[in-house]
Enzyme design. Structure first.
Site, PDB file in Angstrom:
ATOM      1  N   SER A  49     -20.598  42.551  44.496  1.00 24.89           N
ATOM      2  CA  SER A  49     -21.650  43.226  43.713  1.00 24.89           C
ATOM      3  C   SER A  49     -22.649  42.205  43.195  1.00 24.89           C
ATOM      4  O   SER A  49     -23.853  42.454  43.168  1.00 24.89           O
ATOM      5  CB  SER A  49     -21.036  43.997  42.536  1.00 24.89           C
ATOM      6  OG  SER A  49     -20.242  45.046  42.997  1.00 24.89           O
ATOM      7  N   GLY A  91     -17.532  49.101  36.099  1.00 24.72           N
ATOM      8  CA  GLY A  91     -18.142  49.079  34.768  1.00 24.72           C
ATOM      9  C   GLY A  91     -17.200  48.537  33.712  1.00 24.72           C
ATOM     10  O   GLY A  91     -17.448  48.672  32.519  1.00 24.72           O
ATOM     11  N   THR A  93     -15.487  45.229  34.246  1.00 18.01           N
ATOM     12  CA  THR A  93     -15.229  43.801  34.422  1.00 18.01           C
ATOM     13  C   THR A  93     -15.431  43.106  33.082  1.00 18.01           C
ATOM     14  O   THR A  93     -16.511  43.192  32.492  1.00 18.01           O
ATOM     15  CB  THR A  93     -16.154  43.202  35.499  1.00 18.01           C
ATOM     16  OG1 THR A  93     -15.970  43.939  36.717  1.00 18.01           O
ATOM     17  CG2 THR A  93     -15.892  41.731  35.724  1.00 18.01           C
ATOM     18  N   GLU A 154     -21.033  48.670  47.379  1.00 18.05           N
ATOM     19  CA  GLU A 154     -21.872  47.475  47.457  1.00 18.05           C
ATOM     20  C   GLU A 154     -23.014  47.657  48.454  1.00 18.05           C
ATOM     21  O   GLU A 154     -24.162  47.285  48.174  1.00 18.05           O
ATOM     22  CB  GLU A 154     -21.002  46.272  47.855  1.00 18.05           C
ATOM     23  CG  GLU A 154     -19.959  45.949  46.802  1.00 18.05           C
ATOM     24  CD  GLU A 154     -18.661  45.398  47.358  1.00 18.05           C
ATOM     25  OE1 GLU A 154     -17.784  45.072  46.547  1.00 18.05           O
ATOM     26  OE2 GLU A 154     -18.506  45.308  48.607  1.00 18.05           O
TER      27      GLU A 154
END
Length: 187
Positions: A49, A91, A93, A154
């Site tokens: 990402s 959302g 990490t 991604e």
């Protein structure tokens, strides 16, 4: 290349096309407005990402936007008129959540591209673009995918963010040849 590779590539392309059709255009326009309103754009993401985020940052820079990748040694302090833009499938990490909370405390706007708008980063965000897909550790696809982990998310993020660049170029009447003046020249 064997015929099997072409067949697999066609399946991946079909999955991406189906994924893009599920993206909310209103959410994308809200992201574009946040970008246009910001003095500077700080971008962050982990793993693959993060690579998609870096590709987006490069195009924004080539358009003349003031951009910074969070974590680079030359990244300045974020301010209240700036935007923190995060790419995170989950959302959640930990390092990105901490960044979002710090930016919120400073008064910066926050935007996220994610699978989970109800995530901690989503809850802190002023603009959310929800993409279908799964996170690296959860299989919650809204689409059936042959791809591993978060690949579909991604890939969709890269394509959607390239479309954001095209929309920003259109709004500012900027053409690709004009962007070459800011293209890297020490390659």
């Amino acid at each position: 290349m064997s015929q099997k590779i072409f067949q697999q590539a066609a399946v991946v392309a079909k999955e991406i096309a189906e994924s893009i059709q599920q993206v909310d255009a209103v959410q994308v326009e809200e992201l574009i407005e946040r970008i246009e309103q910001s003095d500077a754009i700080f971008l962050a993401g982990g793993g693959r990402s993060g690579l998609m985020i870096r590709a987006f940052a490069m195009r924004l820079m080539q358009m003349g936007y003031k951009v910074h990748i969070v974590g680079d040694t030359v990244t300045p302090a974020i301010g209240a008129r700036d935007l923190l833009f995060i790419g995170s499938g989950s959302g959640e990490t930990q390092s990105l959540v901490a960044m979002a909370q710090k930016a919120k405390d400073i008064g910066s706007a926050i935007a996220v591209v994610t699978v989970k708008p109800e995530s901690r980063i989503g809850e802190l965000s002023d603009a959310i673009v929800q993409l279908p897909g799964s996170t690296k550790d959860q299989n919650q696809d809204t689409l059936v995918t042959v791809q591993p982990m978060a690949s579909l998310f991604e890939q969709t993020m890269l394509i959607v963010l390239d479309a954001v660049i095209l929309r920003l170029m259109e709004k500012s009447e900027l053409h690709s040849d004009q962007m070459f003046g800011l293209h890297a020249n020490l390659e």
